[in-house]
Every structure is written in structure tokens, then in C-alpha cells.
Design an enzyme around this catalytic site. Structure first.
Site, short mmCIF file in Angstrom:
data_model
loop_
_atom_site.label_atom_id
_atom_site.label_comp_id
_atom_site.label_asym_id
_atom_site.label_seq_id
_atom_site.Cartn_x
_atom_site.Cartn_y
_atom_site.Cartn_z
N GLY A 194 84.73 27.79 68.86
CA GLY A 194 84.96 29.20 69.14
C GLY A 194 85.63 29.53 70.46
N GLU B 225 81.91 29.67 76.77
CA GLU B 225 81.43 29.95 75.41
C GLU B 225 82.16 31.14 74.81
OE1 GLU B 225 79.90 29.29 72.87
OE2 GLU B 225 78.03 28.21 73.16
N ASP B 226 82.22 31.18 73.50
CA ASP B 226 82.79 32.35 72.84
C ASP B 226 81.81 33.52 72.86
OD1 ASP B 226 81.04 31.08 71.08
OD2 ASP B 226 82.38 31.16 69.35
N ASP C 28 74.49 35.00 71.73
CA ASP C 28 73.77 35.94 70.87
C ASP C 28 72.27 35.84 71.22
OD1 ASP C 28 72.95 37.55 68.75
OD2 ASP C 28 73.59 36.19 67.19
N GLY D 269 70.89 33.17 72.35
CA GLY D 269 70.81 32.27 73.51
C GLY D 269 70.34 30.87 73.16
N LYS E 10 75.58 39.50 73.73
CA LYS E 10 74.83 40.51 72.95
C LYS E 10 73.48 40.72 73.64
CE LYS E 10 76.86 39.67 68.36
NZ LYS E 10 76.63 39.17 66.97
N ASP F 207 84.99 32.96 64.22
CA ASP F 207 85.26 32.86 62.78
C ASP F 207 84.21 33.55 61.93
OD1 ASP F 207 83.24 30.81 63.40
OD2 ASP F 207 83.51 30.24 61.30
N ARG G 152 89.88 32.86 63.07
CA ARG G 152 89.99 32.36 64.45
C ARG G 152 91.36 32.67 65.06
NH1 ARG G 152 85.51 29.09 65.38
NH2 ARG G 152 84.82 27.77 63.66
P1 5GP Z 1 73.01 31.97 69.59
O1 5GP Z 1 72.57 30.54 69.59
O2 5GP Z 1 73.26 32.53 70.99
O3 5GP Z 1 72.12 32.85 68.78
O4 5GP Z 1 74.35 32.05 68.78
C1 5GP Z 1 75.53 31.60 69.27
C2 5GP Z 1 76.46 31.24 68.13
O5 5GP Z 1 76.28 32.09 66.98
C3 5GP Z 1 77.88 31.44 68.57
O6 5GP Z 1 78.38 30.29 69.23
C4 5GP Z 1 78.56 31.75 67.27
O7 5GP Z 1 78.90 30.56 66.61
C5 5GP Z 1 77.52 32.47 66.44
N1 5GP Z 1 77.65 33.94 66.54
C6 5GP Z 1 76.76 34.82 67.05
N2 5GP Z 1 77.18 36.08 66.94
C7 5GP Z 1 78.40 36.01 66.35
C8 5GP Z 1 79.36 37.01 65.95
O8 5GP Z 1 79.22 38.23 66.11
N3 5GP Z 1 80.50 36.54 65.35
C9 5GP Z 1 80.73 35.22 65.14
N4 5GP Z 1 81.88 34.88 64.56
N5 5GP Z 1 79.84 34.25 65.49
C10 5GP Z 1 78.70 34.66 66.08
MG MG Z 2 79.85 29.16 70.33
#
Ligand code: 5GP
Ligand code: MG
Length: 180
Positions: A50, A104-105, A108, A110, A136, A164, A170
Site C-alpha cells: 500500500g 505506511e499507507d 486503522d 493499529g 483513522k 486497494d 492502487r
Molecule cells: P490495522 O491493522 O491498522 O487495523 O489495518 C491496517 C491495514 O488495513 C492497512 O494496511 C490496510 O491494508 C487495511 N485498511 C484499513 N483501512 C483501510 C481502508 O480504508 N482502505 C483500504 N484499502 N485498506 C484499509
Molecule cells: Mg498497510
């Protein structure tokens, strides 16, 4: 009717145009330039897939000498009983004593970034900071500090600029949000 695009079974509309993303990337790059200007050759570590587009634009705005690497959290395929264990692949650089900036992209809940930071900490870097394109805040439930957040959004699902929906989207230069 508002312009929408279709990826798999869902429709998306533009939420953040490319020009606005560029401004946010410039602002975060300016902060990093200031914070790291006196530090010994920092290392940017991008998390694939990402972050590739964000990293590409961010690094062009960095004014100090730095190194760059990409990593991926891959499922460990050793034994059947460790199916959900993830391991870090792709890191060629020694991190010992280095100033590391994880790119990081999106952060969310974490869970992913906490895992990444814990794994990299074991390699004894001098410092670790996290730089994410999207954050977020309403979803985040970890204690890892996120020093650099280019943009904050709600809990909506977004695609584009590296992010994606089931591998599609992407390539888009704007950020899109799901409409249905
Ligand atoms: P976390 O582990 O912080 O909950 O989630 C991180 C990962 O969830 C990101 O690296 C991504 O792959 C995916 N993700 C979370 N929110 C989004 C979103 O709004 N759009 C996309 N495309 N991926 C997301
Ligand atoms: Mg990511």
C-alpha cells in the site's frame, strides 16, 4: 450524476483529489525535514504494497541524505500450526543504531503497525517513528505513537493512491470512497 468508478462489485467516488494529497504529503515531509536534518542518515522503511505511491512522493520531498527499503508482512509458511504467524521479509539493511521512519499507507485499528514496530524494535534501531498517509482516529486502539499523519479520516473505506479494494484501485491518483 456524480462520476463513479466500479471495482469488483462496489462503486466509488472521489473523496480527496490528487492536489490535496500532494499538499498533505508536502506538509508531512516538511516536518520530517525539520526533525531529522541533524540525524545520521535516516532509513525510510515502506510497508508493501500500500505505501509504494506515498513513499515515492514523500521521498522526493526529503532534503537530507537517507536510505530507503521496503518490507512486507508475509504469512509464515513453516508448519501447519503457525498459519496466522506473520514474519517480516525484505529487510536487507542492518537497523542497529539507525533512525528508522516506517512509512505506511493507513493506520486503522493499529494492529498491523504495532506488530511492525515491535518486530523492528528487536533489531535495536536508535529510534523508530511512524509516518502514515492516512490515520483513522476513531478506529485506533493501540498505544504506539503515530508521529506523522498526513491525513485523518473517519471509518469509511477508501481506495486509490496505493490503497486497494481486493487488489484493484492502487493505480488511481485520487482517493476514492465507497458509495454502496
Ligand atoms: P490495522 O491493522 O491498522 O487495523 O489495518 C491496517 C491495514 O488495513 C492497512 O494496511 C490496510 O491494508 C487495511 N485498511 C484499513 N483501512 C483501510 C481502508 O480504508 N482502505 C483500504 N484499502 N485498506 C484499509
Ligand atoms: Mg498497510
Amino acid at each position: 450524476m456524480e462520476h463513479t468508478i466500479k471495482l469488483h462489485d462496489r462503486h466509488f467516488r472521489v473523496m480527496i483529489p490528487a492536489a490535496e494529497i500532494d499538499k498533505a504529503v508536502a506538509a508531512v515531509a516538511a516536518r520530517i525535514n525539520e526533525d531529522y536534518k541533524d540525524k545520521e542518515t535516516p532509513l525510510f522503511v515502506g510497508v508493501l504494497n500500500g505505501s509504494f505511491m506515498f513513499m515515492s512522493d514523500l521521498i522526493k520531498k526529503i532534503e537530507f541524505n537517507s536510505e530507503l527499503s521496503f518490507v512486507k508482512l508475509a504469512s509464515y509458511e513453516g508448519t501447519a500450526t503457525t498459519g496466522d504467524v506473520k514474519c517480516l521479509i525484505g529487510l536487507n539493511n542492518s537497523l542497529e543504531g539507525r533512525h528508522v521512519i516506517i512509512v505506511e499507507d493507513i493506520v486503522d485499528t493499529g494492529v498491523s503497525i504495532e506488530r511492525m514496530v515491535r518486530d523492528l524494535e528487536r533489531l535495536r534501531p536508535a529510534s523508530i517513528a511512524v509516518c502514515t498517509l492516512f490515520f483513522k482516529p476513531n478506529s485506533y486502539r493501540k498505544q504506539i505513537p503515530i508521529e506523522y499523519k498526513a491525513l485523518e479520516i473517519g471509518n469509511e473505506f477508501i481506495v486509490g493512491y496505493g490503497l486497494d479494494y481486493d487488489q484493484l484501485g492502487r493505480n488511481l491518483k485520487d482517493i476514492y470512497v465507497v458509495t454502496d
